[in-house]
Structures are given as structure tokens and as C-alpha cells.
Enzyme design. Structure first.
Site, PDB file in Angstrom:
ATOM      1  N   GLU A  44     -34.348 -13.206  14.270  1.00 38.51           N
ATOM      2  CA  GLU A  44     -33.927 -11.821  14.054  1.00 38.51           C
ATOM      3  C   GLU A  44     -32.762 -11.428  14.965  1.00 38.51           C
ATOM      4  OE1 GLU A  44     -34.764  -9.533  11.839  1.00 38.51           O
ATOM      5  OE2 GLU A  44     -36.436 -10.526  10.866  1.00 38.51           O
ATOM      6  N   ASP A  56     -30.891  -2.168  11.774  1.00 39.26           N
ATOM      7  CA  ASP A  56     -31.910  -2.814  12.597  1.00 39.26           C
ATOM      8  C   ASP A  56     -31.403  -2.890  14.031  1.00 39.26           C
ATOM      9  OD1 ASP A  56     -33.428  -3.318  10.274  1.00 39.26           O
ATOM     10  OD2 ASP A  56     -32.420  -5.224   9.943  1.00 39.26           O
TER      11      ASP A  56
END
Length: 140
Positions: free
Chosen positions: A49, A65
Site C-alpha cells: 500500500e 488514500d
């Protein structure tokens, strides 16, 4: 041109937390066995991520994000840009981009608990789910 200069300025990259340091932090915060997942699952998630970067950012178009766990502004934090943000962690998204990951940890655990696992994270779903992840904690 200004965009490229902004990206090149020193200090724009966050702290890269060494893998074994993050393993220790996650173990101390009760991630082993949390929602039926191992610390290796979480380390793999973070690797895919954010590459362990506390200032990681991704613009998805309608939402963004933030931070080491790539916490989404549509549901979990408020960034002032995402229409209809739920802000379920009751926090500003910018707090997920500092070097203190305590609030990131609390929100990530809330996400996992409410989602019954790590499915909300595409990095985990596509790179970690169902795989042997022992290498992510090996030597730590």
C-alpha cells in the site's frame, strides 16, 4: 513545472519505517491474531500500500488514500476535498501523513474490525491474500 519542483523538494517524503521496526510496533499494538490475521499479513499490506512510507498519498479521483496504511477519505477520514466523507475514524486525513503512526494504527484496526478483515485494502487482496507471508516477518 511547479508540480515537479514540489515533488523534488527535500522533506516531502515521509519516514520510511524499517520492516522489522514495524513488525515490533504492530506486535506491541496487538496485531498478531487481530481479526484472524497475522502481523505478516499487515506487513505485506503496508509494503504494497505505502512501501512503509508514513507520508504516502494516492489520489483515486473522487477520494484519496493517506499514510502508511493508505486510509481512504471517502469512509475513514476528512480531507476537506472528498464529498460525502463518512469520517468514521473522526480524524483529519493529514494526521495519517505525519511520522506518528499511533492514530493510523487505531483507524486501521477500526477498519479491519468493521470490515471483518483486510479486504478493503487492494494491496493486501491482490498481493498477500492466501499466500505464504513468512518472509515479511523473517529475521524480526
Amino acid at each position: 513545472l511547479l508540480v515537479f519542483l514540489g515533488l523534488a523538494l527535500p522533506g516531502t517524503q515521509g519516514k520510511i519505517i524499517p520492516r522489522c521496526d514495524l513488525v515490533k510496533i504492530l506486535r506491541q499494538h496487538g496485531f498478531e491474531g487481530f481479526v484472524g490475521k497475522t502481523v505478516a499479513d499487515w506487513i505485506c499490506l503496508v509494503k504494497h500500500e505505502s512501501s512503509y512510507n508514513t507520508k504516502a498519498f494516492n489520489n483515486n479521483g473522487a477520494s484519496r488514500d493517506y499514510g502508511i496504511f493508505q486510509i481512504n477519505s471517502q469512509y475513514w477520514c476528512e480531507d476537506g476535498k472528498t464529498r460525502g466523507s463518512k469520517n468514521a475514524c473522526h480524524i483529519s486525513c493529514s494526521k495519517f501523513q505525519d511520522d506518528n503512526i499511533e492514530d493510523d494504527i487505531q483507524c486501521a484496526k477500526k477498519i479491519a474490525q468493521e470490515s471483518n478483515g483486510l479486504r478493503p485494502w487492494y494491496g493486501w487482496r491482490y498481493n498477500c491474500k492466501g499466500k505464504n507471508l513468512s518472509s515479511y516477518v523473517k529475521g524480526c
